[in-house]
Design an enzyme around this catalytic site. Structure first.
Site, PDB file in Angstrom:
ATOM      1  N   HIS A  35      34.862 -43.180  62.819  1.00  8.11           N
ATOM      2  CA  HIS A  35      36.029 -42.426  63.261  1.00  8.11           C
ATOM      3  C   HIS A  35      36.618 -43.124  64.483  1.00  8.11           C
ATOM      4  CE1 HIS A  35      33.300 -40.947  66.338  1.00  8.11           C
ATOM      5  NE2 HIS A  35      32.529 -40.384  65.421  1.00  8.11           N
ATOM      6  N   ALA A  36      37.613 -42.498  65.101  1.00  9.27           N
ATOM      7  CA  ALA A  36      38.311 -43.139  66.214  1.00  9.27           C
ATOM      8  C   ALA A  36      37.400 -43.412  67.401  1.00  9.27           C
ATOM      9  CB  ALA A  36      39.505 -42.276  66.646  1.00  9.27           C
ATOM     10  N   GLY A  37      36.347 -42.627  67.557  1.00 11.96           N
ATOM     11  CA  GLY A  37      35.397 -42.903  68.631  1.00 11.96           C
ATOM     12  C   GLY A  37      34.699 -44.229  68.426  1.00 11.96           C
ATOM     13  N   HIS A  38      34.269 -44.506  67.191  1.00 13.62           N
ATOM     14  CA  HIS A  38      33.674 -45.809  66.891  1.00 13.62           C
ATOM     15  C   HIS A  38      34.680 -46.933  67.118  1.00 13.62           C
ATOM     16  CE1 HIS A  38      31.133 -43.174  64.176  1.00 13.62           C
ATOM     17  NE2 HIS A  38      30.221 -43.787  64.892  1.00 13.62           N
ATOM     18  N   GLN A 150      29.608 -42.673  75.469  1.00 16.95           N
ATOM     19  CA  GLN A 150      29.061 -41.782  76.489  1.00 16.95           C
ATOM     20  C   GLN A 150      28.802 -40.372  75.956  1.00 16.95           C
ATOM     21  OE1 GLN A 150      31.837 -42.136  79.767  1.00 16.95           O
ATOM     22  NE2 GLN A 150      30.761 -43.903  80.606  1.00 16.95           N
ATOM     23  N   LYS A 151      29.322 -40.042  74.773  1.00 16.91           N
ATOM     24  CA  LYS A 151      29.051 -38.714  74.215  1.00 16.91           C
ATOM     25  C   LYS A 151      27.554 -38.492  74.048  1.00 16.91           C
ATOM     26  CE  LYS A 151      29.554 -37.820  69.812  1.00 16.91           C
ATOM     27  NZ  LYS A 151      28.229 -37.239  69.404  1.00 16.91           N
ATOM     28  N   ARG A 189      29.521 -35.782  62.366  1.00 13.57           N
ATOM     29  CA  ARG A 189      29.075 -34.484  61.858  1.00 13.57           C
ATOM     30  C   ARG A 189      30.170 -33.422  61.915  1.00 13.57           C
ATOM     31  NH1 ARG A 189      24.047 -36.585  63.976  1.00 13.57           N
ATOM     32  NH2 ARG A 189      22.412 -36.446  62.385  1.00 13.57           N
TER      33      ARG A 189
END
Length: 282
Positions: A35-38, A150-151, A189
């Site tokens: 997703h955009a975080g990756h 950092q999540k 998730r």
């Protein structure tokens, strides 16, 4: 007209080592379902090194017997499409037999005391499995840089500690959490959530914001502020809400003053969600 090509897929350790020989590399370890975080990690990696490798491997060692290993989302073609135009040279997508040819490894990396707290307490063995596969990936790729979001603050702390304690010549680069417009941290998730659960999930971020805003009133006020927000959402079952010293990742005492990090984990329908935020305790 120029075309944007997908990264080359490599499935064996031997081939990847041959391709990377002599290259200055940045690694983004993932379990897929990108997703955009990756992609934020990937873009930062591309700014640091000429050759970017994204690993996609759903690591069985970090899943407990009651967890979602079998239903964890897997869609390599969608992941490759998502990576187009982001400067990724190779996707390392081994199968379990390639990573663990003798079955479960006899020698593993342990997360120590911190690995048994918070997520480690709720998911016994999770961090040992995570650290073991990250150590293997760092040994396979030998990157100059490896990027982590950092999540997953406890994961990030443990990886940084492992690299320092074991003198691994890779710089771990943290990348800020990417969020939806309503504050929900991006996670693979999140796709498990129903529409109603998705509407409820951003309460985690609102609770963290409330906690951070109460930092000038001490630890009790921080916890109370977060709990007051969480109490209004019946679909969110909180597992833990902790304030830790970012240097040691131990819970802070009542009289602690200085920088801290508030952690939260909750079950929202079928999805276990985690998040965290910085705060300063006065």
């Amino acid at each position: 007209m120029s075309t944007v090509t997908q990264p080359a897929v490599v499935t064996t350790i031997a081939e990847l080592r041959t391709l990377l020989d002599g290259r200055r590399t940045a690694l983004v370890p993932t379990m897929g379902a990108l997703h955009a975080g990756h992609l934020a990690l990937v873009d930062e990696a591309a700014s640091l090194a000429d050759t970017v490798v994204v690993s996609i491997f759903v690591n069985p060692l970090q899943f407990g017997p009651e967890e979602d290993l079998e239903r964890y989302p897997r869609d390599l073609e969608a992941d490759l499409a998502a990576l187009e135009g982001h400067g990724v040279a190779y996707v390392f997508a081994p199968d379990v037999a390639e990573m663990y040819p003798d079955g479960k490894p006899r020698i593993t990396v342990r997360g120590g005391t911190v690995g048994e707290l918070y997520e480690g307490r709720s998911r016994p063995g999770h961090f040992d499995g995570m650290l073991t596969v990250v150590a293997k990936l760092l040994g396979i790729v030998r990157p100059a840089f490896a990027l982590f979001g950092q999540k997953d603050a406890q994961q990030l702390w443990l990886v940084q500690r492992m690299v320092k304690d074991l003198d691994i010549a890779t710089r771990i680069v943290p990348v800020e959490t990417v969020r939806e417009a309503d504050g929900l941290a991006l996670s693979s998730r999140n796709r498990y959530l129903s529409a109603e659960e998705r509407r409820a999930a951003p309460v985690l971020h609102r609770a963290l914001e409330a906690a951070a805003s109460a930092g000038d009133r001490g630890i009790d006020a921080v916890i109370a502020a977060a709990q007051s927000v969480l109490m209004g959402e019946e679909l969110v079952a909180v597992d833990y809400l902790k304030v830790v010293d970012p240097r040691t990742f131990q819970s802070v005492p009542d009289d602690y003053r200085g920088p801290a990090r508030v952690l939260i984990a909750a079950q929202v329908g079928p999805a276990r969600l985690i998040d965290n935020d910085d705060l300063y305790l006065n």
